[in-house]
Design a protein around this motif. Structure first.
Motif, PDB file in Angstrom:
ATOM      1  N   ARG A 287     -17.812 -48.803 -48.786  1.00  0.00           N
ATOM      2  CA  ARG A 287     -17.119 -49.599 -47.768  1.00  0.00           C
ATOM      3  C   ARG A 287     -17.929 -50.846 -47.407  1.00  0.00           C
ATOM      4  O   ARG A 287     -19.148 -50.793 -47.304  1.00  0.00           O
ATOM      5  CB  ARG A 287     -16.888 -48.777 -46.504  1.00  0.00           C
ATOM      6  CG  ARG A 287     -15.962 -49.483 -45.494  1.00  0.00           C
ATOM      7  CD  ARG A 287     -15.904 -48.738 -44.182  1.00  0.00           C
ATOM      8  NE  ARG A 287     -15.408 -47.387 -44.290  1.00  0.00           N
ATOM      9  CZ  ARG A 287     -14.117 -47.038 -44.311  1.00  0.00           C
ATOM     10  NH1 ARG A 287     -13.182 -47.992 -44.263  1.00  0.00           N
ATOM     11  NH2 ARG A 287     -13.764 -45.765 -44.398  1.00  0.00           N
ATOM     12  N   ASP A 288     -17.227 -51.948 -47.199  1.00  0.00           N
ATOM     13  CA  ASP A 288     -17.859 -53.172 -46.699  1.00  0.00           C
ATOM     14  C   ASP A 288     -17.913 -53.090 -45.184  1.00  0.00           C
ATOM     15  O   ASP A 288     -16.905 -53.306 -44.504  1.00  0.00           O
ATOM     16  CB  ASP A 288     -17.071 -54.403 -47.148  1.00  0.00           C
ATOM     17  CG  ASP A 288     -17.803 -55.699 -46.833  1.00  0.00           C
ATOM     18  OD1 ASP A 288     -18.691 -55.685 -45.956  1.00  0.00           O
ATOM     19  OD2 ASP A 288     -17.481 -56.733 -47.450  1.00  0.00           O
ATOM     20  N   LEU A 289     -19.089 -52.763 -44.657  1.00  0.00           N
ATOM     21  CA  LEU A 289     -19.235 -52.577 -43.211  1.00  0.00           C
ATOM     22  C   LEU A 289     -18.935 -53.863 -42.445  1.00  0.00           C
ATOM     23  O   LEU A 289     -18.394 -53.815 -41.329  1.00  0.00           O
ATOM     24  CB  LEU A 289     -20.653 -52.086 -42.896  1.00  0.00           C
ATOM     25  CG  LEU A 289     -20.965 -51.763 -41.441  1.00  0.00           C
ATOM     26  CD1 LEU A 289     -20.080 -50.630 -40.922  1.00  0.00           C
ATOM     27  CD2 LEU A 289     -22.439 -51.394 -41.282  1.00  0.00           C
ATOM     28  N   ILE A 290     -19.279 -55.017 -43.012  1.00  0.00           N
ATOM     29  CA  ILE A 290     -19.040 -56.289 -42.328  1.00  0.00           C
ATOM     30  C   ILE A 290     -17.551 -56.490 -42.057  1.00  0.00           C
ATOM     31  O   ILE A 290     -17.169 -57.076 -41.040  1.00  0.00           O
ATOM     32  CB  ILE A 290     -19.600 -57.457 -43.168  1.00  0.00           C
ATOM     33  CG1 ILE A 290     -21.095 -57.271 -43.430  1.00  0.00           C
ATOM     34  CG2 ILE A 290     -19.359 -58.793 -42.454  1.00  0.00           C
ATOM     35  CD1 ILE A 290     -21.946 -57.165 -42.200  1.00  0.00           C
TER      36      ILE A 290
ATOM     37  N   ALA B  91     -14.834 -51.783 -35.451  1.00  0.00           N
ATOM     38  CA  ALA B  91     -14.614 -50.342 -35.337  1.00  0.00           C
ATOM     39  C   ALA B  91     -15.805 -49.604 -34.755  1.00  0.00           C
ATOM     40  O   ALA B  91     -15.669 -48.470 -34.292  1.00  0.00           O
ATOM     41  CB  ALA B  91     -14.262 -49.758 -36.708  1.00  0.00           C
ATOM     42  N   LEU B  92     -16.983 -50.235 -34.752  1.00  0.00           N
ATOM     43  CA  LEU B  92     -18.164 -49.562 -34.204  1.00  0.00           C
ATOM     44  C   LEU B  92     -18.063 -49.385 -32.692  1.00  0.00           C
ATOM     45  O   LEU B  92     -18.736 -48.520 -32.121  1.00  0.00           O
ATOM     46  CB  LEU B  92     -19.431 -50.341 -34.554  1.00  0.00           C
ATOM     47  CG  LEU B  92     -19.740 -50.509 -36.046  1.00  0.00           C
ATOM     48  CD1 LEU B  92     -21.078 -51.221 -36.218  1.00  0.00           C
ATOM     49  CD2 LEU B  92     -19.738 -49.176 -36.766  1.00  0.00           C
ATOM     50  N   THR B  93     -17.232 -50.205 -32.050  1.00  0.00           N
ATOM     51  CA  THR B  93     -17.157 -50.153 -30.587  1.00  0.00           C
ATOM     52  C   THR B  93     -15.748 -49.990 -30.034  1.00  0.00           C
ATOM     53  O   THR B  93     -15.593 -49.747 -28.833  1.00  0.00           O
ATOM     54  CB  THR B  93     -17.764 -51.434 -29.975  1.00  0.00           C
ATOM     55  OG1 THR B  93     -17.117 -52.576 -30.549  1.00  0.00           O
ATOM     56  CG2 THR B  93     -19.267 -51.505 -30.253  1.00  0.00           C
ATOM     57  N   GLU B  94     -14.712 -50.128 -30.875  1.00  0.00           N
ATOM     58  CA  GLU B  94     -13.353 -49.975 -30.367  1.00  0.00           C
ATOM     59  C   GLU B  94     -12.415 -49.510 -31.471  1.00  0.00           C
ATOM     60  O   GLU B  94     -12.781 -49.473 -32.647  1.00  0.00           O
ATOM     61  CB  GLU B  94     -12.851 -51.283 -29.759  1.00  0.00           C
ATOM     62  CG  GLU B  94     -12.873 -52.462 -30.693  1.00  0.00           C
ATOM     63  CD  GLU B  94     -12.589 -53.752 -29.928  1.00  0.00           C
ATOM     64  OE1 GLU B  94     -11.412 -54.129 -29.866  1.00  0.00           O
ATOM     65  OE2 GLU B  94     -13.553 -54.330 -29.404  1.00  0.00           O
TER      66      GLU B  94
ATOM     67  N   PRO C  81      -6.485 -45.922 -37.860  1.00  0.00           N
ATOM     68  CA  PRO C  81      -6.738 -44.553 -38.328  1.00  0.00           C
ATOM     69  C   PRO C  81      -8.115 -44.342 -38.956  1.00  0.00           C
ATOM     70  O   PRO C  81      -8.636 -43.218 -38.935  1.00  0.00           O
ATOM     71  CB  PRO C  81      -5.629 -44.332 -39.375  1.00  0.00           C
ATOM     72  CG  PRO C  81      -4.553 -45.306 -39.011  1.00  0.00           C
ATOM     73  CD  PRO C  81      -5.249 -46.501 -38.450  1.00  0.00           C
ATOM     74  N   GLU C  82      -8.719 -45.390 -39.495  1.00  0.00           N
ATOM     75  CA  GLU C  82     -10.009 -45.248 -40.167  1.00  0.00           C
ATOM     76  C   GLU C  82     -11.205 -45.346 -39.222  1.00  0.00           C
ATOM     77  O   GLU C  82     -12.355 -45.206 -39.649  1.00  0.00           O
ATOM     78  CB  GLU C  82     -10.157 -46.321 -41.256  1.00  0.00           C
ATOM     79  CG  GLU C  82      -9.430 -46.018 -42.542  1.00  0.00           C
ATOM     80  CD  GLU C  82     -10.115 -44.906 -43.337  1.00  0.00           C
ATOM     81  OE1 GLU C  82     -11.199 -45.147 -43.904  1.00  0.00           O
ATOM     82  OE2 GLU C  82      -9.557 -43.790 -43.360  1.00  0.00           O
ATOM     83  N   THR C  83     -10.952 -45.585 -37.941  1.00  0.00           N
ATOM     84  CA  THR C  83     -12.037 -45.874 -36.995  1.00  0.00           C
ATOM     85  C   THR C  83     -13.107 -44.788 -36.976  1.00  0.00           C
ATOM     86  O   THR C  83     -14.310 -45.074 -37.102  1.00  0.00           O
ATOM     87  CB  THR C  83     -11.477 -46.071 -35.581  1.00  0.00           C
ATOM     88  OG1 THR C  83     -10.576 -47.189 -35.589  1.00  0.00           O
ATOM     89  CG2 THR C  83     -12.595 -46.343 -34.584  1.00  0.00           C
ATOM     90  N   GLN C  84     -12.687 -43.531 -36.811  1.00  0.00           N
ATOM     91  CA  GLN C  84     -13.668 -42.447 -36.719  1.00  0.00           C
ATOM     92  C   GLN C  84     -14.446 -42.282 -38.021  1.00  0.00           C
ATOM     93  O   GLN C  84     -15.648 -41.999 -38.022  1.00  0.00           O
ATOM     94  CB  GLN C  84     -12.972 -41.134 -36.338  1.00  0.00           C
ATOM     95  CG  GLN C  84     -12.354 -41.151 -34.952  1.00  0.00           C
ATOM     96  CD  GLN C  84     -13.365 -41.463 -33.862  1.00  0.00           C
ATOM     97  OE1 GLN C  84     -14.495 -40.966 -33.891  1.00  0.00           O
ATOM     98  NE2 GLN C  84     -12.982 -42.276 -32.900  1.00  0.00           N
ATOM     99  N   ARG C  85     -13.758 -42.469 -39.140  1.00  0.00           N
ATOM    100  CA  ARG C  85     -14.421 -42.362 -40.427  1.00  0.00           C
ATOM    101  C   ARG C  85     -15.466 -43.467 -40.587  1.00  0.00           C
ATOM    102  O   ARG C  85     -16.571 -43.229 -41.078  1.00  0.00           O
ATOM    103  CB  ARG C  85     -13.389 -42.462 -41.549  1.00  0.00           C
ATOM    104  CG  ARG C  85     -13.974 -42.297 -42.945  1.00  0.00           C
ATOM    105  CD  ARG C  85     -14.483 -40.891 -43.182  1.00  0.00           C
ATOM    106  NE  ARG C  85     -15.373 -40.837 -44.342  1.00  0.00           N
ATOM    107  CZ  ARG C  85     -16.026 -39.756 -44.733  1.00  0.00           C
ATOM    108  NH1 ARG C  85     -15.894 -38.630 -44.053  1.00  0.00           N
ATOM    109  NH2 ARG C  85     -16.808 -39.784 -45.784  1.00  0.00           N
ATOM    110  N   ILE C  86     -15.128 -44.683 -40.157  1.00  0.00           N
ATOM    111  CA  ILE C  86     -16.071 -45.811 -40.237  1.00  0.00           C
ATOM    112  C   ILE C  86     -17.318 -45.520 -39.408  1.00  0.00           C
ATOM    113  O   ILE C  86     -18.449 -45.748 -39.854  1.00  0.00           O
ATOM    114  CB  ILE C  86     -15.389 -47.105 -39.759  1.00  0.00           C
ATOM    115  CG1 ILE C  86     -14.287 -47.520 -40.747  1.00  0.00           C
ATOM    116  CG2 ILE C  86     -16.410 -48.226 -39.600  1.00  0.00           C
ATOM    117  CD1 ILE C  86     -13.345 -48.571 -40.197  1.00  0.00           C
TER     118      ILE C  86
END
Length: 319
Positions: free
Chosen positions: A272-275, A280-283, A287-292
């Motif tokens: 995954r490209d975190l950038i 998603a790290l804060t809000e 659907p992928e938020t928790q996985r990220i």
């Protein structure tokens, strides 16, 4: 050095004054007389010797030799004063690139035709995106890159009456360097996220801290601290000298660990490209938020273990 259990009471022995050989011997004799079976040498503020110098190690040798006479254990402390990892600031002085970085988020909203003027922390821009807002909801798959609209600005306006001549004693300043976004939005509603990689500031004794997710930084810490102890008293490792205490180290900054290496590590481990998904790290980003978030925290934890814990453990096992 193999993990061992302490014998009896073994106090932290703060070296925070004038470190005479005679006084070191006297205090060890006093500890031995009272049944203390060992001690941990901890350099602290107030010590009249420069840390990790020949004079400092002369005193360490005196302490080890005297403890050996009494059959006492000696434990070392790997820092001056704490937390561990910086060799009393030397790691960052010699290698500024090893300084710990923090991820800073700045958010603004703007409507079409309006200009968003937004000051951000002074640091490296790693992501700057304007996401379209529809029906009050941010559409994270529809955005514009606005990084080209960020430059240098100065914040914190100051009006000063100074002691110069009468005609120029009034001065107006803006004194704090910032990253400054100046962007006129196209039609519609927009939410802008700017993520800055900022050198961590105002941290304990040396203003900054080392990047504990960077194995090269920790390797240099071991070279400048552990290897120096080995050079001077390594013949007593595993004998009189039983081990090295390490203190208060975690993946920094603790609330949201960051390293310039982290996006690449996430990419390598999870593809995954975190950038692309930093919001998603804060809000909620869908659907992928928790996985990220799991991938981010799991990678940061692994990076810390491999960089710090594993290297320190392996050095001690080898020595």
């Amino acid at each position: 050095m193999k993990t061992q259990l302490l014998k009896g009471v073994q106090p932290f022995w703060f070296w925070n004054g004038k470190m005479d050989h005679e006084e070191i011997v006297r205090q060890i004799d006093e500890m031995a007389d009272k049944g203390v079976q060992g001690f941990l040498i901890h350099p602290r503020q107030g010590m009249d010797l420069p840390y990790l110098t020949e004079e400092f190690f002369d005193r360490v040798k005196t302490a080890v030799a005297q403890a050996k006479k009494h059959g006492m254990e000696v434990w070392l402390y790997d820092e001056y004063p704490y937390p561990s990892g910086v060799s009393a600031g030397q790691v960052m002085l010699d290698h500024p690139e090893y300084c710990c970085k923090a991820l800073k988020k700045t958010v603004g909203t703007v409507s079409g035709g309006e200009t968003l003027k937004m000051y951000c922390p002074w640091g490296k821009v790693i992501s700057a995106r304007a996401y379209r807002v529809r029906d009050g909801k941010c559409c994270f798959d529809e955005y514009q890159d606005v990084s080209a609209y960020i430059g240098t600005g100065y914040s914190d306006e100051i009006f000063q009456l100074s002691g110069l001549t009468a005609y120029n004693r009034k001065r107006f300043f803006t004194g704090v360097a910032s990253k400054y976004l100046y962007w006129t939005a196209p039609e519609g509603e927009w939410k802008v996220y700017v993520f800055i990689e900022e050198v961590m500031k105002h941290f304990k004794y040396f203003e900054n801290f080392v990047d504990p997710l960077n194995p090269e930084a920790i390797r240099y810490f071991l070279q400048t601290t552990h290897e120096q102890y080995k050079k001077h008293i390594g013949d007593e490792f595993g004998k009189t000298v039983k081990g090295i205490f390490t203190d208060e180290v975690t993946a920094f900054p603790p609330s949201q660990p960051w390293s310039p290496l982290l996006p690449g590590l996430v990419k390598e481990k999870y593809g995954r490209d975190l950038i692309d998904v930093l919001p998603a790290l804060t809000e909620d980003m869908g659907p992928e938020t928790q996985r990220i978030r799991f991938e981010y925290w799991d990678t940061a934890a692994d990076a810390f273990i491999n960089s710090y814990d594993k290297q320190v453990y392996e050095w001690c096992e080898a020595n």
